[in-house]
Design a protein around this motif. Structure first.
Motif, PDB file in Angstrom:
ATOM      1  N   ILE A  63       0.803  -1.219   0.000  1.00 30.87           N
ATOM      2  CA  ILE A  63       0.000   0.000   0.000  1.00 30.87           C
ATOM      3  C   ILE A  63       0.838   1.272   0.000  1.00 30.87           C
ATOM      4  CG2 ILE A  63      -0.283  -0.089   2.521  1.00 30.87           C
ATOM      5  CD1 ILE A  63      -3.080   1.175   2.101  1.00 30.87           C
ATOM      6  N   ASP A  64       1.927   1.280   0.787  1.00 30.89           N
ATOM      7  CA  ASP A  64       2.689   2.522   0.925  1.00 30.89           C
ATOM      8  C   ASP A  64       3.426   2.913  -0.356  1.00 30.89           C
ATOM      9  OD1 ASP A  64       4.014   0.120   1.668  1.00 30.89           O
ATOM     10  OD2 ASP A  64       5.671   1.239   2.563  1.00 30.89           O
ATOM     11  N   HIS A  65       3.515   1.996  -1.308  1.00 31.16           N
ATOM     12  CA  HIS A  65       4.212   2.263  -2.566  1.00 31.16           C
ATOM     13  C   HIS A  65       3.259   2.530  -3.729  1.00 31.16           C
ATOM     14  CE1 HIS A  65       8.356   1.108  -1.206  1.00 31.16           C
ATOM     15  NE2 HIS A  65       7.613   0.587  -0.245  1.00 31.16           N
ATOM     16  N   VAL A  66       1.959   2.385  -3.501  1.00 32.21           N
ATOM     17  CA  VAL A  66       0.998   2.561  -4.603  1.00 32.21           C
ATOM     18  C   VAL A  66      -0.082   3.593  -4.298  1.00 32.21           C
ATOM     19  CG1 VAL A  66       1.378   0.188  -5.398  1.00 32.21           C
ATOM     20  CG2 VAL A  66      -0.543   0.674  -3.859  1.00 32.21           C
ATOM     21  N   LEU A  67       0.007   4.269  -3.165  1.00 28.95           N
ATOM     22  CA  LEU A  67      -1.048   5.212  -2.783  1.00 28.95           C
ATOM     23  C   LEU A  67      -1.258   6.305  -3.825  1.00 28.95           C
ATOM     24  CD1 LEU A  67      -0.277   5.561   1.031  1.00 28.95           C
ATOM     25  CD2 LEU A  67      -2.480   4.862   0.065  1.00 28.95           C
ATOM     26  N   GLY A  68      -0.210   6.686  -4.533  1.00 27.89           N
ATOM     27  CA  GLY A  68      -0.318   7.759  -5.513  1.00 27.89           C
ATOM     28  C   GLY A  68      -0.517   7.296  -6.946  1.00 27.89           C
ATOM     29  N   ASN A  69      -0.671   6.000  -7.160  1.00 25.09           N
ATOM     30  CA  ASN A  69      -0.816   5.506  -8.532  1.00 25.09           C
ATOM     31  C   ASN A  69      -1.991   6.148  -9.263  1.00 25.09           C
ATOM     32  OD1 ASN A  69       1.388   3.795  -8.333  1.00 25.09           O
ATOM     33  ND2 ASN A  69       0.245   1.917  -8.716  1.00 25.09           N
ATOM     34  N   LYS A  70      -3.132   6.241  -8.572  1.00 28.23           N
ATOM     35  CA  LYS A  70      -4.321   6.776  -9.252  1.00 28.23           C
ATOM     36  C   LYS A  70      -4.139   8.250  -9.581  1.00 28.23           C
ATOM     37  CE  LYS A  70      -9.353   6.913  -9.250  1.00 28.23           C
ATOM     38  NZ  LYS A  70      -9.439   8.307  -9.759  1.00 28.23           N
ATOM     39  N   LEU A  71      -3.560   9.009  -8.668  1.00 29.82           N
ATOM     40  CA  LEU A  71      -3.320  10.428  -8.936  1.00 29.82           C
ATOM     41  C   LEU A  71      -2.419  10.604 -10.149  1.00 29.82           C
ATOM     42  CD1 LEU A  71      -3.546  13.439  -7.894  1.00 29.82           C
ATOM     43  CD2 LEU A  71      -1.302  13.018  -6.865  1.00 29.82           C
ATOM     44  N   VAL A  72      -1.325   9.856 -10.194  1.00 25.42           N
ATOM     45  CA  VAL A  72      -0.399   9.952 -11.327  1.00 25.42           C
ATOM     46  C   VAL A  72      -1.096   9.560 -12.620  1.00 25.42           C
ATOM     47  CG1 VAL A  72       1.705   8.979 -12.333  1.00 25.42           C
ATOM     48  CG2 VAL A  72       1.657   9.630  -9.915  1.00 25.42           C
ATOM     49  N   SER A  73      -1.920   8.523 -12.544  1.00 26.54           N
ATOM     50  CA  SER A  73      -2.654   8.097 -13.732  1.00 26.54           C
ATOM     51  C   SER A  73      -3.640   9.159 -14.197  1.00 26.54           C
ATOM     52  CB  SER A  73      -3.388   6.783 -13.447  1.00 26.54           C
ATOM     53  OG  SER A  73      -4.110   6.354 -14.577  1.00 26.54           O
ATOM     54  N   ASP A  74      -4.358   9.753 -13.248  1.00 26.36           N
ATOM     55  CA  ASP A  74      -5.344  10.775 -13.595  1.00 26.36           C
ATOM     56  C   ASP A  74      -4.688  12.023 -14.181  1.00 26.36           C
ATOM     57  OD1 ASP A  74      -7.350   9.124 -12.695  1.00 26.36           O
ATOM     58  OD2 ASP A  74      -7.657  10.181 -10.794  1.00 26.36           O
ATOM     59  N   LEU A  75      -3.562  12.439 -13.605  1.00 24.40           N
ATOM     60  CA  LEU A  75      -2.933  13.689 -14.023  1.00 24.40           C
ATOM     61  C   LEU A  75      -2.145  13.550 -15.314  1.00 24.40           C
ATOM     62  CD1 LEU A  75      -1.588  15.234 -10.691  1.00 24.40           C
ATOM     63  CD2 LEU A  75      -3.576  15.946 -12.018  1.00 24.40           C
ATOM     64  N   TYR A  76      -1.475  12.407 -15.474  1.00 22.85           N
ATOM     65  CA  TYR A  76      -0.513  12.291 -16.562  1.00 22.85           C
ATOM     66  C   TYR A  76      -0.849  11.193 -17.567  1.00 22.85           C
ATOM     67  CZ  TYR A  76       1.999  15.000 -13.044  1.00 22.85           C
ATOM     68  OH  TYR A  76       2.340  15.936 -12.105  1.00 22.85           O
ATOM     69  N   GLY A  77      -1.971  10.499 -17.349  1.00 22.61           N
ATOM     70  CA  GLY A  77      -2.389   9.487 -18.303  1.00 22.61           C
ATOM     71  C   GLY A  77      -1.504   8.255 -18.337  1.00 22.61           C
ATOM     72  N   LEU A  78      -0.872   7.940 -17.214  1.00 20.87           N
ATOM     73  CA  LEU A  78       0.041   6.804 -17.166  1.00 20.87           C
ATOM     74  C   LEU A  78      -0.566   5.656 -16.379  1.00 20.87           C
ATOM     75  CD1 LEU A  78       3.361   8.694 -16.329  1.00 20.87           C
ATOM     76  CD2 LEU A  78       2.569   7.930 -18.587  1.00 20.87           C
TER      77      LEU A  78
END
Length: 212
Positions: A63-78
């Motif tokens: 969990i501590d390594h993926v908490l920002g995955n959705k934000l990065v995906s939403d902002l940068y399309g990755l």
């Protein structure tokens, strides 16, 4: 020449890394941003340095390594990229996050999974894949040979090693992978771990109590 910037995020003091080079393309590794201020620190750095995120990598999927995955995906399309063997680890996060008192926006799934060997690239920078399970079932480390540094996730720490008591962890597997795959890197290779300060391969070979 690749450059690296680290950010300490979330209650587990996880290290999030942004790698970038003169092309201004960048790679985000293990985005652990949890609070708004943590999210802003990372996104502002990207904006202020006019970087273009082109890769989202996870060493593993606790969990501590993926908490920002959705934000990065939403902002940068990755979409994140990790080894397919980490899929059950990621799938388990929504069930245990509430028990830890943490909000978790589910990570998108990869369009492309990483293999045990090979390279991933951004800009003029290549990262060699090193498969090093033991902390988690399909953990990857990312080695930049040209600049001699390793983004190592939760495998090797300064004076310690990753926990092996989580599902899919194994002490013997972890220590064997460190000996056979990390300790064969140059002694002056800088290791950027998933938690705590940086170290070097040579320092750990000489001082880490798990290998003395």
């Amino acid at each position: 020449m690749a450059k690296l910037r680290s950010f300490v995020n979330n209650p587990y003091q996880e290290n999030t890394y942004i790698l970038f080079d003169e092309t201004r393309e960048c790679c985000i590794i293990d985005p652990g941003m949890y609070t708004a201020s943590e999210q802003n620190a990372v996104t502002n750095f990207i904006r202020d340095n006019q970087l273009k995120p082109v890769l989202l990598l996870n060493t593993h999927c606790h969990i501590d390594h993926v908490l920002g995955n959705k934000l990065v995906s939403d902002l940068y399309g990755l979409k994140p990229q990790f080894h397919i063997g980490e899929s059950p680890v990621l799938a388990s996060v929504p069930a245990y996050a509430p028990q830890m008192g943490m909000r978790y926006e589910p990570s998108p799934l990869p369009d492309h999974y990483l293999s045990e060997t090979g390279t991933v690239s951004f800009g003029d920078t290549d990262l060699q894949l090193i498969f090093a399970p033991g902390h988690s079932p399909a953990h990857l480390c990312f080695y930049n040979e040209a600049d001699n540094f390793l983004v190592g996730g939760d495998v090797l720490f300064r004076g310690s090693i990753g926990r092996w008591d989580f599902p899919g962890g194994n002490f013997e597997t972890l220590t064997q992978n460190i000996r056979e795959k990390l300790f064969t890197l140059p002694d002056d290779c800088t290791v950027y771990p998933g938690h705590g300060p940086e170290t070097t391969i040579g320092f750990e070979k000489g001082h880490n109590p798990f290998f003395s």
